[in-house]
Design a protein around this motif. Structure first.
Motif, short mmCIF file in Angstrom:
data_model
loop_
_atom_site.label_atom_id
_atom_site.label_comp_id
_atom_site.label_asym_id
_atom_site.label_seq_id
_atom_site.Cartn_x
_atom_site.Cartn_y
_atom_site.Cartn_z
N GLY A 283 0.88 -1.24 0.10
CA GLY A 283 -0.10 0.03 0.12
C GLY A 283 0.77 1.19 0.04
N GLU A 284 0.41 2.42 0.47
CA GLU A 284 0.92 3.55 0.50
C GLU A 284 1.81 3.93 1.86
OE1 GLU A 284 1.34 5.67 -1.96
OE2 GLU A 284 0.34 4.27 -3.21
N ARG A 285 1.69 3.12 2.78
CA ARG A 285 2.32 3.44 4.09
C ARG A 285 3.21 2.32 4.70
NH1 ARG A 285 0.74 8.26 5.71
NH2 ARG A 285 1.52 7.82 7.69
N ALA A 286 3.42 1.27 4.06
CA ALA A 286 4.43 0.40 4.62
C ALA A 286 5.13 -0.32 3.39
CB ALA A 286 3.45 -0.79 5.29
N VAL A 287 6.03 -1.24 3.66
CA VAL A 287 6.66 -2.09 2.67
C VAL A 287 6.79 -3.69 3.11
CG1 VAL A 287 9.11 -2.57 1.70
CG2 VAL A 287 8.21 0.06 2.01
N TRP A 288 6.55 -4.36 2.44
CA TRP A 288 6.48 -6.22 2.52
C TRP A 288 7.95 -6.26 2.26
CZ3 TRP A 288 3.08 -8.36 5.00
CH2 TRP A 288 1.92 -8.18 4.94
N VAL A 289 8.64 -7.11 3.13
CA VAL A 289 10.01 -7.94 3.02
C VAL A 289 9.53 -9.40 2.87
CG1 VAL A 289 12.19 -8.32 3.90
CG2 VAL A 289 11.16 -5.89 4.12
N LEU A 290 9.75 -10.08 2.08
CA LEU A 290 9.87 -11.64 2.00
C LEU A 290 11.17 -12.09 2.15
CD1 LEU A 290 8.17 -14.12 1.59
CD2 LEU A 290 8.49 -13.81 -1.01
N ASP A 291 11.51 -12.87 3.19
CA ASP A 291 12.65 -13.76 3.25
C ASP A 291 12.41 -14.91 2.47
OD1 ASP A 291 14.78 -15.44 4.33
OD2 ASP A 291 15.17 -13.94 5.97
N VAL A 292 12.85 -15.44 1.51
CA VAL A 292 12.54 -16.40 0.80
C VAL A 292 13.37 -17.68 1.67
CG1 VAL A 292 12.82 -17.75 -1.50
CG2 VAL A 292 12.24 -15.06 -1.31
N THR A 293 14.38 -17.70 1.90
CA THR A 293 14.93 -18.56 2.82
C THR A 293 14.31 -19.05 3.98
OG1 THR A 293 17.17 -17.74 1.98
CG2 THR A 293 17.17 -19.42 4.06
N GLU A 294 13.79 -18.18 4.64
CA GLU A 294 13.10 -18.21 5.90
C GLU A 294 11.69 -18.66 5.70
OE1 GLU A 294 14.39 -19.22 8.85
OE2 GLU A 294 16.54 -18.84 7.91
N ARG A 295 11.09 -18.09 4.47
CA ARG A 295 9.69 -18.57 4.08
C ARG A 295 8.88 -17.59 4.78
NH1 ARG A 295 12.73 -21.66 1.41
NH2 ARG A 295 12.14 -23.53 0.66
N THR A 296 9.09 -16.32 5.28
CA THR A 296 8.49 -15.42 6.10
C THR A 296 8.08 -13.93 5.42
OG1 THR A 296 10.53 -14.71 7.21
CG2 THR A 296 9.24 -16.69 8.14
N TRP A 297 7.19 -13.43 5.91
CA TRP A 297 6.75 -12.19 5.45
C TRP A 297 6.96 -11.22 6.62
CZ3 TRP A 297 5.42 -10.60 0.39
CH2 TRP A 297 4.88 -11.48 -0.39
N THR A 298 7.51 -9.94 6.38
CA THR A 298 7.56 -8.94 7.22
C THR A 298 7.14 -7.69 6.88
OG1 THR A 298 9.50 -9.93 8.49
CG2 THR A 298 9.05 -7.78 9.04
N ARG A 299 6.12 -7.21 7.59
CA ARG A 299 5.52 -5.83 7.17
C ARG A 299 6.11 -4.64 7.83
NH1 ARG A 299 0.37 -3.56 5.08
NH2 ARG A 299 -0.21 -1.38 5.99
N VAL A 300 6.94 -3.82 7.10
CA VAL A 300 7.55 -2.81 7.82
C VAL A 300 6.89 -1.35 7.74
CG1 VAL A 300 9.79 -1.57 7.93
CG2 VAL A 300 9.90 -3.88 7.50
N GLU A 301 6.42 -1.03 8.83
CA GLU A 301 5.75 0.32 8.89
C GLU A 301 6.64 1.53 8.81
OE1 GLU A 301 2.50 0.28 8.87
OE2 GLU A 301 2.26 -1.83 9.29
N THR A 302 6.69 1.88 7.48
CA THR A 302 7.71 2.85 6.92
C THR A 302 7.17 4.30 6.74
OG1 THR A 302 7.47 2.49 4.62
CG2 THR A 302 9.13 1.26 5.83
N GLY A 303 5.90 4.21 6.78
CA GLY A 303 5.17 5.49 6.56
C GLY A 303 5.04 5.71 4.89
N PRO A 304 4.62 6.69 4.31
CA PRO A 304 4.60 6.74 2.71
C PRO A 304 5.81 6.30 2.03
CG PRO A 304 3.49 8.68 3.51
CD PRO A 304 4.29 7.79 4.76
N ALA A 305 5.90 5.32 1.15
CA ALA A 305 6.97 4.83 0.63
C ALA A 305 6.82 5.05 -0.97
CB ALA A 305 7.14 3.25 0.84
#
Length: 407
Positions: A283-305
């Motif tokens: 969306g407009e206020r966060a960034v997804w980070v996908l760790d393919v090795t660990e098979r995990t998603w992390t949503r980082v609340e960055t604000g507008p990106a």
């Protein structure tokens, strides 16, 4: 400013983008991945391909020498993509291919780095339609280039033809495909519709024959990336990972773990070439980070990106925000750990200029690159040193679109 005018198709065969390369080594000394007329180097030969869709101005910026090479104008470019060597300038009248003359042949435990002349190969046959993602998809590896058209049909080009400066005649791949056909592990990975119209994992060999793969759906596919752990396709409920293990292909879902609204799904993956950590806007206020090795998603609340990327492996998540500053975040904690002063006074794709191409962050093993169209420059960022601006490259055009090659 060092500006070299590129002339293609010279009868005398001279390299007009630099000094002529020496003759190739004898067969007994030919390194892996060698191409006639190329020079092998001890380090990665990184270059940036830059385009201004409004004027058509196109440049290749050599990050080793600092030279700016002028190439044929391409106005109306709607997207710019690369397979690491060839740049693909997508537009309403088709997809133009430019050999940037820099590439890496990765053998896992070692790599070979090459540089050669810059060449304009012309337009891919049969390509048309607007932005990459709604029109033509082009994906390639060391052996083939797969071109998927807007109607889902795909053709396979021999990489050797492109390396020789010839687009050649593509060999059709059976069926129709949702999104891009992706070369990986000497095969072609894709999503094909089942009887109910739902895209499912599919693998073909280079001759176009289907290869067994687990029956896994990928609803509403959008976006793809190749990592050392396999090829990733974005789906409505997360990601689909297809990988090869001793000649056998597996397919598994990496779910978000919660329902994600359509506008906040990962759809445009960015990562360091060869890396296993993917980023995508959430969306407009966060960034997804996908760790393919660990098979995990992390949503980082960055604000507008506006743009995001990471080198992975403990490096920060890099985010350009509408304030024109580059921000660094610890992926595990979400904490901001670094910030630059505003680098861009005017950030395209935001505010009243929302339809303009947004700047991008290209990341390699030691540096990140940020294009500043209004400022007519590109910043080189040392992301391991508090986001220090290592170099600034001034240009004679507005670099609205940018990709890095040589990787």
């Amino acid at each position: 400013m060092a500006l070299t005018l590129l002339t293609t198709g010279c009868a005398d065969g001279r390299n007009t983008a630099g000094s002529a390369p020496p003759a190739g080594p004898p067969a007994s000394a030919t390194p892996h991945g060698y191409v006639e007329g190329a020079q092998e180097k001890a380090e990665q030969q990184s270059r940036l391909l830059l385009n201004d869709p409004r004027t058509g101005d196109t440049r290749v910026l050599d990050l080793i020498t600092g030279e700016r090479h002028e190439v044929s104008r391409t106005p109306g470019t709607t997207a710019l993509t690369t397979d690491g060597r060839f740049g693909h300038l997508h537009g309403a009248d088709g997809t133009r291919v430019l050999d940037t003359g820099a590439w890496t042949v990765d053998h896992g435990d070692h790599a070979h780095y090459y540089r050669a002349a810059i060449r304009d190969l012309g337009r891919l046959p049969g390509t048309s339609g607007g932005p990459e993602g709604a029109g033509t998809h082009v994906r390639g590896d060391a052996a083939v280039t797969a071109v998927t058209h807007a109607d889902g049909r795909a053709g396979i080009h021999r990489r050797a033809d492109l390396e020789a400066g010839d687009l050649g005649t593509p060999r059709p791949l059976p069926g129709t495909h949702a999104g891009a056909v992706v070369p990986y592990a000497e095969h072609l990975l894709t999503l094909t519709a089942d009887a109910e119209g739902a895209p499912r994992a599919a693998v073909y060999d280079r001759e176009g024959e289907r290869v067994p793969v687990p029956d896994v759906r990928c609803e509403e596919p959008r976006g793809d990336a190749v990592t050392r752990r396999g090829a990733v396709f974005g789906c409505a409920d997360g990601a689909l990972l297809i990988r090869a293990d001793d000649g056998t292909f597996t397919a598994e879902k990496i779910p978000y773990g919660t329902r994600v609204p359509e506008g906040e799904r990962a759809a445009d993956f960015r990562h360091r070439a060869g890396g296993d950590t993917l980023t995508a806007p959430a969306g407009e206020r966060a960034v997804w980070v996908l760790d393919v090795t660990e098979r995990t998603w992390t949503r980082v609340e960055t604000g507008p990106a506006v743009a995001a990327n990471t080198a992975g492996e403990g490096s920060p998540l890099l985010v350009l925000r509408p304030d024109g500053a580059l921000h660094g975040y610890d992926i595990a904690t979400g904490e901001r750990v670094a910030r630059t002063k505003p680098l861009l006074e005017d950030v395209p794709g935001t505010g009243p200029d929302a339809t303009a191409p947004r700047p991008v962050l290209e990341v390699d093993r030691s540096r990140a690159y940020l294009n500043d169209p209004a400022g007519r420059r590109v910043y080189e960022i040392d992301y391991n040193d508090g986001l220090r601006v290592a170099r600034t490259f001034d240009l004679d055009m507005e670099p609205a679109l940018m990709v890095e090659t040589g990787r």
